[in-house]
Each structure stands twice: as C-alpha cells, then as structure tokens.
Enzyme design. Structure first.
Site, short mmCIF file in Angstrom:
data_model
loop_
_atom_site.label_atom_id
_atom_site.label_comp_id
_atom_site.label_asym_id
_atom_site.label_seq_id
_atom_site.Cartn_x
_atom_site.Cartn_y
_atom_site.Cartn_z
N HIS A 102 -44.88 -52.72 -27.90
CA HIS A 102 -43.51 -52.53 -28.39
C HIS A 102 -43.42 -51.19 -29.08
O HIS A 102 -44.38 -50.77 -29.72
CB HIS A 102 -43.14 -53.65 -29.38
CG HIS A 102 -41.68 -53.77 -29.62
ND1 HIS A 102 -41.03 -52.99 -30.56
CD2 HIS A 102 -40.74 -54.54 -29.03
CE1 HIS A 102 -39.75 -53.30 -30.53
NE2 HIS A 102 -39.53 -54.23 -29.62
N ASP A 160 -40.90 -61.24 -25.29
CA ASP A 160 -40.74 -61.62 -23.88
C ASP A 160 -41.96 -62.30 -23.29
O ASP A 160 -41.91 -62.81 -22.18
CB ASP A 160 -40.43 -60.37 -23.05
CG ASP A 160 -39.07 -59.83 -23.39
OD1 ASP A 160 -38.17 -60.65 -23.62
OD2 ASP A 160 -38.90 -58.61 -23.42
#
Ligand code: ACO
Length: 428
Positions: A306, A363
């Site tokens: 991320h 996710d």
C-alpha cells in the site's frame, strides 16, 4: 496552524517558507509562493511527498496502521457503528444523536428510487458489459436528471446531491448486476436497512419474498464501513480535481468511479481473488512468491502493499475477522481462505516483503468474503464504489466549502522538443 519557518536554499539563495501543523501527522511546508519567488517548480510525480489539500475527514498513520474517521478508529466504527451512522459522521463531522440518525436514514431512504428513464440507460449496454463500465455511465448520467440540485455554490443543493448519490448507489449497483443476469430490476424496499435493501435488490427476484440474512447484512454493512473513506487516495483526488473546476457532483463521482476501476486501486480485490484462484493450493505459493520478487516478472501479489500503510492495514484485520464470522454463521469453508492465510504467513516471513514493508491490504480478504456472499468478481469493485461514494461526496463538499479552494492545476517538467518551425509535408 502556522508554526516555524523553514529555510530552503535554492540556487544559492535562502527562502523562508512557513511550516503548517495539522492536529496530528507530518507538518507541511507551505511552498505556494515558491514559483513566484524562485521560478522553480517542485517535482513529485505520484504525490509521494505532496499534500494537495487540507482535510478534517480522515487520518491515516501508515507506519502504525491507524485509520481514523473524524477521529474515530476504524476498528471501533466497524465493531459498534453501522454504515448509515458512519455516513452521517463523514458528512457532518460528528456522530449523530438517535433522532438525527433516524432522520438521516429516513432522508436517504426517500432517495433510493431511480428515474424510470434512467433505468432505460441499462439496455444500451451489452449484456456482458463490466458492471463498472455501467456504473461510470449511469452515475455520470444522473447529471442529466437533477438540474434542481447542481448549483454547487448552494449548500442545500450540495446536501441534496450528496444524499441522492449515497441513496441511489445501491439501486444503480444492484441494477447493473441484474442486467448482467437478464433478471428484472428490483425496486427498493424502504422498510429495510440501507444494506438489507441492497442485498434484496441484488439477490431477490420479484416472484418471491426475499428474507435478508442478518449475518450477511451485518457483514456487508461492515464491509461498507471499511470502504467508506480513505483520505486522499487516487479516486478521491480524482473527485477533488474534477470538482475543483466546478463540475457537478454526479460527473465528479463518475470520474472517481473510473479511477477506482484500475487494478492498482479498487480493482485489486477482483485481481486478488483471481490470483488466489490461480495459485489454487498452498503448495504452489512459494512459486508465486518467487515470481512476485522477480523484477523481470510483472506479477505482483495482489492485495499486498500500500502506498501509505507500511504496517498491517487495519481494515484487513477487520475483514479477516468478518470472514471468519460469516464462514462460521453460514457453516461454509473455502479452501482459498486457507491458501490466503498461508500466503500471508509465508510472505510476512520473507525478507523481501519484510524489508519493503508489504502487508495485506483491505483487498486481500475481501474477495473471499464477497464471493462467499454470492457476488461475482466483476461486482467487487462496484461494491467498493458504492461504499466509497459517501467519502467522495464528503471530500467534495469539504473542498467546495473551503473559501481558499482553487482549480487544481499541477505543473510539469517539460522534456519535449524546444520551439521549432513547422515543416511542409513534402519536405519531411
Ligand atoms: N508484490 C510484490 N512487490 C511489490 C508489491 C506487491 N504487491 N507491492 C509493492 N511491491 C514492491 C515494488 O516492486 C517496489 O519494489 P522496488 O522498490 O524494488 O522497486 C516496492 O515494493 C515499492 O512498490 P511501489 O509500487 O513503488 O509502491 P507504491 O506505493 O507506488 O504502490 C501499490 C502501492 C500500488 C498498492 C502496490 O503495492 C501494488 O501494486 N500492490 C498490489 C495491488 C493492490 O493490492 N492494490 C490495492 C491497494 S489498496 C486500495 O486501493 C484499496
């Protein structure tokens, strides 16, 4: 709050710039006068060190794995709140009283229906259209229906547009799904909760009663909370940039949906599940980990890494817990969950992922749970867009209400040809 001065030495000369302090998080150096004073721009493609706006909505400490909405930790909201209350919080800045929440939920429920002419837009799409393509088109088309609320300088218009977008998104998303199946569209039933209504419009049929499963309803509602806002990510910045020109909110949210679709952003949940299916069984994991580490192989572990989190994404923790709850309540198992857990374990003990601080993001587990609930992979990003709409409109509202707001206009480092004369076609 303006704090110290910061001295920047450029071309051998010193320039003073104010350091602005937020309530928490890194200070920012206010370089708005830099070009005027030095004739130079800053260069920061990907905005890794650039704050593009001031915001009081969401705070992330990526090193510590902290996510706060209006100061409240995401774990506490996921545990104790519900999506409607979180929407109210994001839009209004404070948690509502019981009466305020009732009133807000009622108002949202008054806007759940779509104009019948808007429904006819769906038939213009191919039956196998990706539902995100339909979302971009239909949400953008809302601009053509609500001329009564597109004066963005009017706070009432902004509020009504925000409510319409939050309220209609489940109906639009469910209709995109129904269209792909060839089943009749379901009208909303306002007796149900926001999330229950969405589940009925998605999985119900007019020929039969649909009973909302409370475990699924709660899990889905929590998934919506986890996706409600996430600071200045790519799609939110897209909404802000589109909105900075004065574009209407429906067009801005359609732009955000388009950005969210990409596999490096909202499309990652679809890509993560496809990856887990491709890996299949835990014995194949080492091969895929080697591929992810190979610089000559474009393969990446989807659902890993991320831009901001250099620690465990706090949303992934809640997602994993929710997944366990749903599986236990539905008495189902999915071997992909075991594969995902093993992949996480092996990646997190691998020096490559440790050094680069690559952890599972929101996710990584969401695909498995959404699939267990019954959604096809193509709907995953649609659900993300549905839930993120409140964050987008809250950010858009915040930007428009800011008197210092200007049209967004990044600069560039030009590396093309310098001026040259046009050459006639027969002389080239
Ligand atoms: N698998 C393998 N290596 C990775 C991964 C990954 N998933 N993510 C990052 N890396 C490596 C990069 O190759 C790079 O290595 P290098 O320094 O040797 O060149 C390093 O880690 C840093 O990666 P960047 O791409 O520079 O980091 P950035 O902050 O730009 O990207 C992103 C973040 C796009 C999320 C990236 O981690 C990624 O592509 N992850 C997979 C897609 C994904 O899960 N996206 C969802 C994000 S969450 C969301 O949008 C809701």
């Amino acid at each position: 709050m303006v704090g110290d001065q910061s001295k920047l030495s450029i071309y051998g000369k010193d320039f003073d710039y104010s350091v602005i302090k937020g309530t928490v998080g890194p200070d920012v150096i206010d370089i708005r006068k830099l070009y005027g004073q030095t004739g130079a721009f800053t260069f920061d493609p990907g905005f890794t060190s650039t704050a593009a706006c001031e915001s009081a909505l969401t705070y992330i400490d990526g090193d510590e794995g902290v996510l706060l909405h209006r100061g409240y930790p995401i774990g506490q909201l996921a545990e104790n709140s519900n999506y409607m209350e979180t929407c109210y919080l994001l839009l209004n800045g404070e948690l509502p009283s019981a009466a305020e929440l009732k009133d807000f939920s009622w108002t949202i429920s008054r806007h759940t229906m779509l104009h019948e002419q808007l429904m006819s837009f769906y038939s213009g799409f191919r039956r196998d259209a990706h539902p995100m393509a339909i979302m971009c088109g239909v949400v953008g088309a809302l601009s053509a229906f609500y001329h009564d609320s597109t004066d963005i300088a009017d706070p009432d218009h902004r509020r009504i547009s925000s409510h319409r977008l939050v309220a209609k998104m489940p109906t639009i998303a469910a209709a995109a799904y129904k269209y792909s199946l060839g089943q009749p569209f379901m009208y909303p039933d306002n007796k149900l909760s926001y999330t229950g209504n969405f589940l009925r419009m998605t999985f119900g049929v007019p020929a039969e009663e649909y009973e909302v499963n409370p475990v699924i309803e709660k899990a889905m509602d929590r998934i919506f909370i986890l996706h409600a806002d996430h600071e200045q990510n790519a799609s939110t910045s897209t909404v802000r940039l589109a909105g900075s020109s004065g574009a209407n909110p429906f067009a801005c949210i359609a732009a955000g949906i388009a950005c969210l679709w990409g596999p490096a952003h909202g499309g990652a949940n679809e890509a993560a599940l496809n990856m887990l299916r491709e890996i299949g069984t835990p014995d194949k994991i080492p091969h895929y980990i080697e591929r992810a580490k190979d610089k000559n192989d474009p393969f990446r572990l989807m659902g890993f890494g991320h831009r901001v989190y250099k620690n465990y994404d706090p949303r992934a923790t809640v997602m994993q817990q929710t997944l366990r709850e749903v599986f236990a309540a539905m008495k189902v198992t999915d071997p992909l969950f075991d594969t995902a857990l093993k992949l996480e374990e092996l990646a997190l003990s691998d020096p490559y992922f440790i050094e680069k601080k690559l952890f599972p993001n929101v996710d990584f587990y969401s695909g498995i749970i959404l699939s267990a609930i019954g959604f096809p992979t193509t709907m995953f990003t649609v659900l993300f867009a549905l839930a993120r709409t409140v964050g987008w409109v809250a950010q858009w509202n915040e930007m428009i209400s800011d008197p210092a707001q200007k049209i967004g206009r990044p600069r560039q480092l030009y590396t093309g040809p310098t001026e040259r004369d046009y050459v006639a076609i027969d002389k080239r």
